[in-house]
Scaffold this active site. Structure first.
Site: not given
Ligand code: UDP
Length: 326
Positions: A142, A285, A11-12, A36, A118, A74, A190
């Site tokens: 991670y 988490g 992606y990035i 990828g 990260t 990456f 995501h």
């Molecule tokens: N999130 C959510 N529902 C989803 C995926 C993510 O509510 O299906 C929330 C997650 O709890 C976080 C934010 O969206 O607070 C961003 O999550 P993502 O997985 O995109 O990125 P992260 O911050 O975990 O790297």
């Protein structure tokens, strides 16, 4: 410059490869294509070596065939939840495999390295916004695997003069401005792509993980940064290494937090459709708030986010339909 980009079909990585090519760099991509996509490499002249970083002879072959001047690294696994259940997979791929790359770089006297790190290396931060001085105490394998490689890179600098820039990304998001490439994870975990998948009917609904956080609307806050802005930071990091010849590390974010609910609203605005949503429990988490203090990147790299307005992030993500090279 002649550059090796590991994970350049991801992606990035793939967005950065396009920016590097348009700036006139010669790009060699190493990617095992596990996550990828070959189709994400749409520029002529980008040579793909399909294979694994864990194979030192394969990495050596690239350095034998090309006078690589710098490496942008990456290639990594990036599913936080999976890393908790399969830590060895993460330490193998994100920590052990790059040791082969560094070994070969040392052999070939290649001393410039840009590393995709990260904000997960900070764990649950004591202070918001998060500056680079925040203590790094990752809460999952991670983040730990990324932090450990940062340490390896520091040691390589001390021992043989490897100069590295660590770029600590916050929430990468959005897609290319021309809609030709974008985010395509499988499985997709995501928030933004899942919201758009729910709107398109590709999944039944999006689950919102937690509505009882200590935030204004009760949902988690993140610092979403457009992938084109991230790509731009890599070009600047390359200039920085050439100019300053010192190692350094930078947070890459906007300095502004956006809640999950605000993402849902922005998605409804760009699509003109309602998001099917189910409000549920917290995900294990998840820190309530992650927002970058990116002033160091501004000061030393001259980098600021230009495309990371929430509407532009959602608009580009919406324009991208998962169909590479159309
Ligand atoms: N999130 C959510 N529902 C989803 C995926 C993510 O509510 O299906 C929330 C997650 O709890 C976080 C934010 O969206 O607070 C961003 O999550 P993502 O997985 O995109 O990125 P992260 O911050 O975990 O790297």
């Amino acid at each position: 410059m002649k550059l090796l980009v590991t994970g350049g079909a991801g992606y990035i990585g793939s967005h950065t490869v396009r920016e590097l090519v348009s700036a006139g760099h010669e790009v060699i991509v190493l990617d095992n294509l596990v996550y990828g996509h070959r189709e994400a490499l749409i520029d002529d002249g980008v040579q793909l070596y399909e294979g694994d970083l864990g194979d030192q002879d394969f990495v050596r072959q690239i350095f034998t065939e090309h006078a690589i001047e710098a490496v942008i690294h990456f290639a990594a696994y990036a599913y936080v939840g999976e890393s908790v259940h399969e830590p060895l997979k993460y330490y193998q791929n994100n920590l052990a495999a790059p040791l082969n790359l560094l070994t070969v770089m040392k052999e070939y006297d290649c001393k410039r390295f840009i590393f995709s790190s990260t904000c997960a290396t900070y764990g649950v931060p004591a202070t918001i916004p998060i500056s680079e001085n925040e203590s790094q105490e990752p809460i999952n394998p991670y983040g730990q695997s990324k932090l450990m490689l940062e340490q390896v890179l520091k040691d390589c600098d001390a021992a043989w003069g490897l100069k590295s820039v660590f770029l600590r990304y916050f929430n990468a998001s959005g897609a290319s401005l021309d809609g030709k490439i974008g985010e395509a994870h499988d499985p997709e975990t995501h928030l933004i792509p899942r919201v758009l998948m729910a709107i398109r009917g590709e999944i039944p609904q999006v689950d919102v993980f937690g509505t009882d956080y200590d935030t204004p609307d009760g949902t988690c806050i993140r610092d979403y940064i457009h992938v084109i802005d991230l790509a731009d930071a890599h070009l600047r990091a390359l200039d920085f290494l050439q100019r300053e010849q010192v190692s350094d590390y930078f947070n890459l974010g906007t300095g502004h937090g956006i809640s999950v609910k605000a993402i849902l609203e922005a998605a409804e605005k760009v699509s003109g459709k309602t998001v099917p949503v189910v409000y549920g429990d917290r995900r294990e988490g998840d820190p309530p708030r992650l927002i970058a203090d990116a002033s160091k990147a501004k000061e030393k790299l001259g980098w600021v986010a230009k495309h990371s307005d929430v509407d532009q992030i959602l608009q580009t993500a919406w324009n991208w339909d998962g169909n590479f090279g159309k």
